[in-house]
Design a protein around this motif. Structure first.
Motif, PDB file in Angstrom:
ATOM      1  N   SER A 290      49.149  30.239  29.069  1.00 48.00           N
ATOM      2  CA  SER A 290      48.413  31.467  28.935  1.00 48.00           C
ATOM      3  C   SER A 290      48.878  32.217  30.081  1.00 48.00           C
ATOM      4  N   HIS A 291      48.576  33.478  29.915  1.00 48.47           N
ATOM      5  CA  HIS A 291      48.887  34.664  31.170  1.00 48.47           C
ATOM      6  C   HIS A 291      47.531  35.570  31.141  1.00 48.47           C
ATOM      7  N   VAL A 292      46.602  35.000  31.826  1.00 55.30           N
ATOM      8  CA  VAL A 292      45.231  35.723  31.730  1.00 55.30           C
ATOM      9  C   VAL A 292      44.892  35.940  33.010  1.00 55.30           C
ATOM     10  N   LEU A 293      45.630  35.823  34.057  1.00 57.56           N
ATOM     11  CA  LEU A 293      45.208  36.213  35.512  1.00 57.56           C
ATOM     12  C   LEU A 293      45.990  37.779  35.675  1.00 57.56           C
ATOM     13  N   PRO A 294      44.851  38.456  36.365  1.00 54.25           N
ATOM     14  CA  PRO A 294      45.334  39.813  36.455  1.00 54.25           C
ATOM     15  C   PRO A 294      46.369  40.330  37.377  1.00 54.25           C
ATOM     16  N   GLY A 295      47.253  41.132  36.737  1.00 56.53           N
ATOM     17  CA  GLY A 295      48.081  41.858  37.521  1.00 56.53           C
ATOM     18  C   GLY A 295      49.393  40.984  38.245  1.00 56.53           C
ATOM     19  N   ILE A 296      49.557  39.766  38.002  1.00 55.80           N
ATOM     20  CA  ILE A 296      50.850  39.194  38.593  1.00 55.80           C
ATOM     21  C   ILE A 296      51.593  38.675  37.584  1.00 55.80           C
ATOM     22  N   ASP A 297      51.882  38.963  36.491  1.00 53.53           N
ATOM     23  CA  ASP A 297      53.080  38.833  35.382  1.00 53.53           C
ATOM     24  C   ASP A 297      52.676  39.833  34.369  1.00 53.53           C
ATOM     25  N   ASP A 298      53.422  39.691  33.114  1.00 55.95           N
ATOM     26  CA  ASP A 298      53.515  40.574  32.082  1.00 55.95           C
ATOM     27  C   ASP A 298      51.980  40.180  31.184  1.00 55.95           C
ATOM     28  N   GLY A 299      51.203  39.468  31.617  1.00 50.17           N
ATOM     29  CA  GLY A 299      49.971  39.312  30.814  1.00 50.17           C
ATOM     30  C   GLY A 299      48.977  40.202  31.118  1.00 50.17           C
ATOM     31  N   ALA A 300      47.510  39.328  31.494  1.00 54.53           N
ATOM     32  CA  ALA A 300      46.430  40.540  31.774  1.00 54.53           C
ATOM     33  C   ALA A 300      46.607  41.543  32.945  1.00 54.53           C
ATOM     34  N   LYS A 301      46.622  42.894  32.963  1.00 50.85           N
ATOM     35  CA  LYS A 301      46.752  43.852  34.109  1.00 50.85           C
ATOM     36  C   LYS A 301      45.783  43.811  34.938  1.00 50.85           C
ATOM     37  N   THR A 302      44.518  43.591  34.372  1.00 51.93           N
ATOM     38  CA  THR A 302      43.137  44.019  35.310  1.00 51.93           C
ATOM     39  C   THR A 302      42.219  42.801  35.043  1.00 51.93           C
ATOM     40  N   ILE A 303      41.251  43.209  35.803  1.00 53.77           N
ATOM     41  CA  ILE A 303      40.497  41.838  35.768  1.00 53.77           C
ATOM     42  C   ILE A 303      39.459  42.048  34.261  1.00 53.77           C
ATOM     43  N   GLU A 304      39.336  43.496  33.752  1.00 50.70           N
ATOM     44  CA  GLU A 304      38.815  43.475  32.570  1.00 50.70           C
ATOM     45  C   GLU A 304      39.436  43.186  31.547  1.00 50.70           C
ATOM     46  N   ASP A 305      41.072  43.015  31.557  1.00 49.04           N
ATOM     47  CA  ASP A 305      41.926  42.270  30.515  1.00 49.04           C
ATOM     48  C   ASP A 305      41.611  40.788  30.728  1.00 49.04           C
ATOM     49  N   SER A 306      41.520  40.264  31.778  1.00 44.98           N
ATOM     50  CA  SER A 306      41.162  38.739  31.939  1.00 44.98           C
ATOM     51  C   SER A 306      39.876  38.560  31.364  1.00 44.98           C
ATOM     52  N   ASP A 307      38.710  39.179  31.293  1.00 45.12           N
ATOM     53  CA  ASP A 307      37.517  39.032  30.901  1.00 45.12           C
ATOM     54  C   ASP A 307      37.440  39.122  29.657  1.00 45.12           C
ATOM     55  N   PHE A 308      38.200  40.141  29.037  1.00 41.85           N
ATOM     56  CA  PHE A 308      38.449  40.037  27.610  1.00 41.85           C
ATOM     57  C   PHE A 308      38.928  39.037  26.817  1.00 41.85           C
ATOM     58  N   LEU A 309      40.126  38.344  27.357  1.00 35.90           N
ATOM     59  CA  LEU A 309      41.148  37.606  26.797  1.00 35.90           C
ATOM     60  C   LEU A 309      40.181  36.090  26.740  1.00 35.90           C
ATOM     61  N   ILE A 310      39.592  35.887  28.125  1.00 41.23           N
ATOM     62  CA  ILE A 310      38.917  34.552  28.295  1.00 41.23           C
ATOM     63  C   ILE A 310      37.885  34.677  27.315  1.00 41.23           C
ATOM     64  N   LYS A 311      36.970  35.514  27.250  1.00 40.75           N
ATOM     65  CA  LYS A 311      35.764  35.485  26.296  1.00 40.75           C
ATOM     66  C   LYS A 311      36.294  35.437  24.907  1.00 40.75           C
ATOM     67  N   GLU A 312      37.376  36.036  24.581  1.00 44.59           N
ATOM     68  CA  GLU A 312      38.100  35.831  23.120  1.00 44.59           C
ATOM     69  C   GLU A 312      38.521  34.347  22.952  1.00 44.59           C
ATOM     70  N   MET A 313      39.013  33.807  23.905  1.00 44.88           N
ATOM     71  CA  MET A 313      39.487  32.350  23.879  1.00 44.88           C
ATOM     72  C   MET A 313      38.350  31.500  23.591  1.00 44.88           C
ATOM     73  N   LYS A 314      37.161  31.487  24.418  1.00 44.06           N
ATOM     74  CA  LYS A 314      36.032  31.050  23.941  1.00 44.06           C
ATOM     75  C   LYS A 314      35.539  31.263  22.710  1.00 44.06           C
ATOM     76  N   LYS A 315      35.670  32.212  22.234  1.00 44.13           N
ATOM     77  CA  LYS A 315      35.056  32.382  20.583  1.00 44.13           C
ATOM     78  C   LYS A 315      35.951  31.720  19.722  1.00 44.13           C
ATOM     79  N   LEU A 316      37.388  31.585  20.099  1.00 43.86           N
ATOM     80  CA  LEU A 316      38.321  30.864  19.157  1.00 43.86           C
ATOM     81  C   LEU A 316      37.877  29.177  19.275  1.00 43.86           C
ATOM     82  N   GLY A 317      37.262  28.897  20.182  1.00 50.31           N
ATOM     83  CA  GLY A 317      36.932  27.477  20.510  1.00 50.31           C
ATOM     84  C   GLY A 317      37.449  26.893  21.508  1.00 50.31           C
ATOM     85  N   PHE A 318      37.960  27.470  22.440  1.00 46.58           N
ATOM     86  CA  PHE A 318      38.749  27.041  23.606  1.00 46.58           C
ATOM     87  C   PHE A 318      37.865  26.672  24.693  1.00 46.58           C
TER      88      PHE A 318
END
Length: 241
Positions: A24-52
């Motif tokens: 995955s690409h959830v670290l903020p601002g170092i590639d074409d994934g999450a751009k901000t800490i807020e993006d990271s927070d959203f993606l990781i919380k949603e991954m938790k909801k999916l069962g990760f």
């Protein structure tokens, strides 16, 4: 009377209990994934909801595009660990674009692996390097096990499926991109993913989550008839617990 046409499940319904994601690409601002800490927070919380329950996130390392190092990746991890209350266990590796620089990093033992000596490697979407098998050999000679990210997405292999046999014979482990199974990348890639599933060629699975649209796509239904095989591959990720 039972329907003759059983509805295909949603991808989200197949995620096993305790699923460990390895791409995955959830670290903020170092590639074409999450751009901000807020993006990271959203993606990781949603991954938790999916069962990760665990995420080994893998920012790109790509010469002259994403010149990441183990230090830049670890620093990005520390940044969100200090800013967020993480709902899943978060570890890091990297997804390396296969070229001569990766071979040199391997020889110098500078690759950031996802576990022990298992390293995630991708190929260009345009064409495989001319020295493909030489590169693979040199990396393995340096002591690494190669996990090839999303082999189903390399369209130049689609008409030459014997190349998948060669890659397996050369020692590559295969990682399925889960969204391929719902047709996210197109019909031909879904068809190739199904072929590789039927051949029992996949060793692991990954979400390759970059953004919100990837999260949403987990609610789509499968477009292939291999739900049992997909679950089997996801269960193989228990190796990374």
């Amino acid at each position: 009377m039972l329907s003759l046409f059983k509805s295909k499940p949603k991808l989200s319904e197949l995620i096993p209990s305790g699923y460990v994601d390895i791409h995955s690409h959830v670290l903020p601002g170092i590639d074409d994934g999450a751009k901000t800490i807020e993006d990271s927070d959203f993606l990781i919380k949603e991954m938790k909801k999916l069962g990760f329950t665990k995420c080994i996130t893998t920012p790109h390392t790509m010469k002259n595009v994403w010149d990441n190092t183990p230090e830049t990746i670890q620093n990005a991890l520390k940044k969100i660990e200090s800013s967020l209350n993480l709902p899943v266990t978060l570890n890091v590796g990297s997804e390396y674009l296969l070229d001569e620089t990766v071979v040199l990093k391997a020889k110098n033992k500078e690759l950031l692996t996802i576990k022990d000596n298992f390293v995630l490697v991708e190929l260009s979407y345009l064409n495989a390097p001319i020295q493909l098998y030489d590169y693979l050999f040199e990396i393995q000679l340096s002591g690494y096990h190669i996990i090839l990210a999303h082999p189903e997405r390399y369209r130049y292999f689609h008409p030459r499926k014997k190349e998948f046999d060669k890659l397996k014979s050369a020692g590559c482990l295969f990682q399925l991109n889960l969204l391929a199974t719902v047709g996210y990348y197109g019909k031909e890639i879904a068809k190739t993913a199904n072929y590789l599933l039927q051949e029992n060629y996949y060793d692991f699975a990954g979400s390759d989550i970059h953004h919100k649209n990837h999260i949403k796509a987990f609610q789509n239904k499968l477009v292939i008839n291999s739900s049992d095989l997909i679950q089997e591959v996801m269960n193989k990720n228990n190796f990374f617990i």
